[in-house]
Scaffold this motif. Structure first.
Motif, PDB file in Angstrom:
ATOM      1  N   LEU A  51      -2.514 -21.796  13.499  1.00 36.50           N
ATOM      2  CA  LEU A  51      -3.831 -21.876  12.871  1.00 36.50           C
ATOM      3  C   LEU A  51      -4.043 -23.206  12.158  1.00 36.50           C
ATOM      4  O   LEU A  51      -5.157 -23.730  12.137  1.00 36.50           O
ATOM      5  CB  LEU A  51      -4.009 -20.729  11.874  1.00 36.50           C
ATOM      6  CG  LEU A  51      -4.156 -19.332  12.477  1.00 36.50           C
ATOM      7  CD1 LEU A  51      -4.347 -18.295  11.384  1.00 36.50           C
ATOM      8  CD2 LEU A  51      -5.329 -19.280  13.447  1.00 36.50           C
ATOM      9  N   THR A  52      -2.973 -23.777  11.614  1.00 35.79           N
ATOM     10  CA  THR A  52      -3.094 -25.044  10.899  1.00 35.79           C
ATOM     11  C   THR A  52      -3.298 -26.208  11.858  1.00 35.79           C
ATOM     12  O   THR A  52      -3.989 -27.176  11.524  1.00 35.79           O
ATOM     13  CB  THR A  52      -1.833 -25.296  10.042  1.00 35.79           C
ATOM     14  OG1 THR A  52      -1.638 -24.196   9.155  1.00 35.79           O
ATOM     15  CG2 THR A  52      -1.973 -26.569   9.212  1.00 35.79           C
ATOM     16  N   PHE A 106      -6.268 -24.636  15.576  1.00 41.40           N
ATOM     17  CA  PHE A 106      -7.652 -24.302  15.234  1.00 41.40           C
ATOM     18  C   PHE A 106      -8.501 -25.547  14.966  1.00 41.40           C
ATOM     19  O   PHE A 106      -9.600 -25.673  15.531  1.00 41.40           O
ATOM     20  CB  PHE A 106      -7.684 -23.364  14.031  1.00 41.40           C
ATOM     21  CG  PHE A 106      -9.071 -22.999  13.586  1.00 41.40           C
ATOM     22  CD1 PHE A 106      -9.815 -22.070  14.294  1.00 41.40           C
ATOM     23  CD2 PHE A 106      -9.648 -23.596  12.473  1.00 41.40           C
ATOM     24  CE1 PHE A 106     -11.108 -21.736  13.892  1.00 41.40           C
ATOM     25  CE2 PHE A 106     -10.927 -23.277  12.073  1.00 41.40           C
ATOM     26  CZ  PHE A 106     -11.656 -22.343  12.780  1.00 41.40           C
ATOM     27  N   PRO A 107      -8.050 -26.523  14.144  1.00 37.47           N
ATOM     28  CA  PRO A 107      -8.868 -27.738  13.962  1.00 37.47           C
ATOM     29  C   PRO A 107      -9.027 -28.534  15.247  1.00 37.47           C
ATOM     30  O   PRO A 107     -10.081 -29.148  15.467  1.00 37.47           O
ATOM     31  CB  PRO A 107      -8.083 -28.538  12.906  1.00 37.47           C
ATOM     32  CG  PRO A 107      -7.228 -27.541  12.213  1.00 37.47           C
ATOM     33  CD  PRO A 107      -6.885 -26.533  13.253  1.00 37.47           C
ATOM     34  N   LEU A 150      -8.844 -17.692   7.298  1.00 38.95           N
ATOM     35  CA  LEU A 150      -7.720 -17.781   8.240  1.00 38.95           C
ATOM     36  C   LEU A 150      -6.439 -17.234   7.620  1.00 38.95           C
ATOM     37  O   LEU A 150      -5.671 -16.531   8.284  1.00 38.95           O
ATOM     38  CB  LEU A 150      -7.524 -19.242   8.671  1.00 38.95           C
ATOM     39  CG  LEU A 150      -8.658 -19.863   9.487  1.00 38.95           C
ATOM     40  CD1 LEU A 150      -8.330 -21.305   9.848  1.00 38.95           C
ATOM     41  CD2 LEU A 150      -8.933 -19.053  10.747  1.00 38.95           C
ATOM     42  N   TYR A 156     -18.610 -19.482  10.668  1.00 41.46           N
ATOM     43  CA  TYR A 156     -17.342 -19.804  10.008  1.00 41.46           C
ATOM     44  C   TYR A 156     -17.579 -20.407   8.627  1.00 41.46           C
ATOM     45  O   TYR A 156     -16.901 -20.034   7.656  1.00 41.46           O
ATOM     46  CB  TYR A 156     -16.532 -20.762  10.879  1.00 41.46           C
ATOM     47  CG  TYR A 156     -15.240 -21.206  10.224  1.00 41.46           C
ATOM     48  CD1 TYR A 156     -14.165 -20.332  10.124  1.00 41.46           C
ATOM     49  CD2 TYR A 156     -15.113 -22.485   9.693  1.00 41.46           C
ATOM     50  CE1 TYR A 156     -12.989 -20.723   9.507  1.00 41.46           C
ATOM     51  CE2 TYR A 156     -13.935 -22.887   9.084  1.00 41.46           C
ATOM     52  CZ  TYR A 156     -12.881 -22.000   8.990  1.00 41.46           C
ATOM     53  OH  TYR A 156     -11.724 -22.399   8.370  1.00 41.46           O
ATOM     54  N   ILE A 214      -9.152 -27.354  18.429  1.00 41.34           N
ATOM     55  CA  ILE A 214     -10.153 -26.698  19.281  1.00 41.34           C
ATOM     56  C   ILE A 214     -11.545 -26.878  18.688  1.00 41.34           C
ATOM     57  O   ILE A 214     -12.522 -27.136  19.418  1.00 41.34           O
ATOM     58  CB  ILE A 214      -9.810 -25.203  19.431  1.00 41.34           C
ATOM     59  CG1 ILE A 214      -8.484 -25.039  20.183  1.00 41.34           C
ATOM     60  CG2 ILE A 214     -10.923 -24.462  20.152  1.00 41.34           C
ATOM     61  CD1 ILE A 214      -8.031 -23.609  20.314  1.00 41.34           C
ATOM     62  N   LYS A 215     -11.659 -26.760  17.375  1.00 42.95           N
ATOM     63  CA  LYS A 215     -12.952 -26.929  16.714  1.00 42.95           C
ATOM     64  C   LYS A 215     -13.501 -28.341  16.934  1.00 42.95           C
ATOM     65  O   LYS A 215     -14.691 -28.525  17.230  1.00 42.95           O
ATOM     66  CB  LYS A 215     -12.792 -26.661  15.218  1.00 42.95           C
ATOM     67  CG  LYS A 215     -14.075 -26.765  14.423  1.00 42.95           C
ATOM     68  CD  LYS A 215     -13.804 -26.502  12.946  1.00 42.95           C
ATOM     69  CE  LYS A 215     -15.074 -26.687  12.130  1.00 42.95           C
ATOM     70  NZ  LYS A 215     -14.808 -26.505  10.669  1.00 42.95           N
TER      71      LYS A 215
END
Length: 335
Positions: A117-118, A121-122, A190, A168, A124-125
């Motif tokens: 997630l760390t 996630f950024p 998250l 989000y 893909i965003k």
């Protein structure tokens, strides 16, 4: 912070302030542009040979960020708890909250999911935002495909990105309100998914200079001590660099507008003779400009369809031969 961490029990813990939470997230957000700026600076020494690497800056940062976060989540607080790089900088650590019960250490599954997630996630965003922005520009330029399904796909990406981003950000804001009011122990949506929150970390034991000299004098200084000191030097350098980045970011935001206003207005540059023959026409096709696009490294205006393939193949301005890349193209919207 040691006093705060000492009060951590099985049912209560010291919650960091909202300012520390936002500050560590702000630090995390400026590491990526700083890495890309540093990478482009290194490539500039031999841009003809390594300019193609600029296309993979996002993937390069993904690898760098994965290694950095893995180290801090698994090594830095190995005997105490886990934390990301930005959380470590502000003296925070991650703890598990399950059924209102606190566990000081994370499970291996939580560490792996925290890393995903760390880091992922950024990434893909950011990629989704870049793809959405590219599709918007292609629509404005009239380069979008005419196929029904391709149009549907592009519209899904553009609108989906906007909707997901809005939802989000609303969840983050709502979580902040709950955290400030004391109705939630979680600092972000998250972390809430992983049943993880933040608290203050205990100070890490550091070998003193006197102990180091004593070990050297007694010939008890081993390889593990050398590796430990080297790791501390590297992590301290990263943390000092993080402080410097935040200072530069603050200084730029605080003084950018005032410094520009205080500067005298420079005289306009003289127009060279070669530029006068291209007035109102594209230097490549020699026709009236269509989709006006300026190459920032040289200042010449081209048709977008003409200059884009030239930049992709030659990596230079066709008029001045200055090194250039796609990021140097600036679209002009003339009324």
């Amino acid at each position: 912070m040691a006093e705060k961490g000492a009060h951590l029990t099985g049912t209560t813990f010291i919650k960091p302030s909202i300012f520390e939470i936002i500050a560590q997230e702000s630090l995390s957000s400026i590491v990526e542009p700083s890495f890309k700026k540093f990478l482009s600076f290194l490539i500039s020494f031999n841009i003809e040979r390594y300019s193609h690497l600029l296309r993979w800056t996002d993937e390069g940062y993904l690898i760098f960020n994965t290694i950095l976060q893995w180290y801090y989540l698994n090594k830095y607080y190995l005997c105490i708890a886990a934390a990301s790089f930005s959380e470590t900088f502000y003296g925070l650590k991650r703890i598990t909250v399950v059924d209102s019960k606190i566990r000081s250490k994370l499970s291996n599954k939580q560490k792996h999911l925290s890393l995903i997630l760390t880091v992922i996630f950024p990434y893909i965003k950011n990629k989704l935002s870049q793809l959405s922005q590219r599709y918007k520009l292609e629509e404005l330029d009239g380069c979008a495909p005419k196929s029904k399904w391709e149009k549907l796909y592009r519209n899904s990406i553009i609108k989906g990105n906007a909707i997901i981003f809005m939802i989000y950000e609303f969840m983050v804001l709502y979580n902040y309100i709950l955290y400030i009011s004391g109705k939630s122990a979680y600092t972000s949506p998250l972390l809430k998914l992983l049943s993880i929150t933040l608290t203050y970390a205990e100070p890490e034991p550091i070998i003193s200079i006197s102990d180091l000299l004593r070990k050297i004098r007694n010939n008890s200084f081993g390889l593990s001590d050398g590796v430990d000191i080297f790791q501390r030097m590297v992590t301290t350098s990263f943390e000092f660099g993080a402080f410097f980045l935040q200072f530069v970011s603050w200084w730029t935001q605080e003084h950018y507008s005032t410094s520009l206003l205080s500067l005298p207005i420079p005289p306009p540059p003289k127009i060279p003779e070669i530029a006068k023959q291209y007035k109102g026409i594209c230097p490549i096709c020699r026709k009236a400009l269509r989709i006006h696009t300026v190459l920032s490294v040289s200042g010449y205006a081209f048709c977008y369809q003409c200059i884009l393939p030239v930049i992709r193949t030659d990596r230079k301005c066709p008029v001045t031969n200055y090194p250039a890349k796609e990021d140097d193209l600036i679209r002009l919207y003339l009324g």
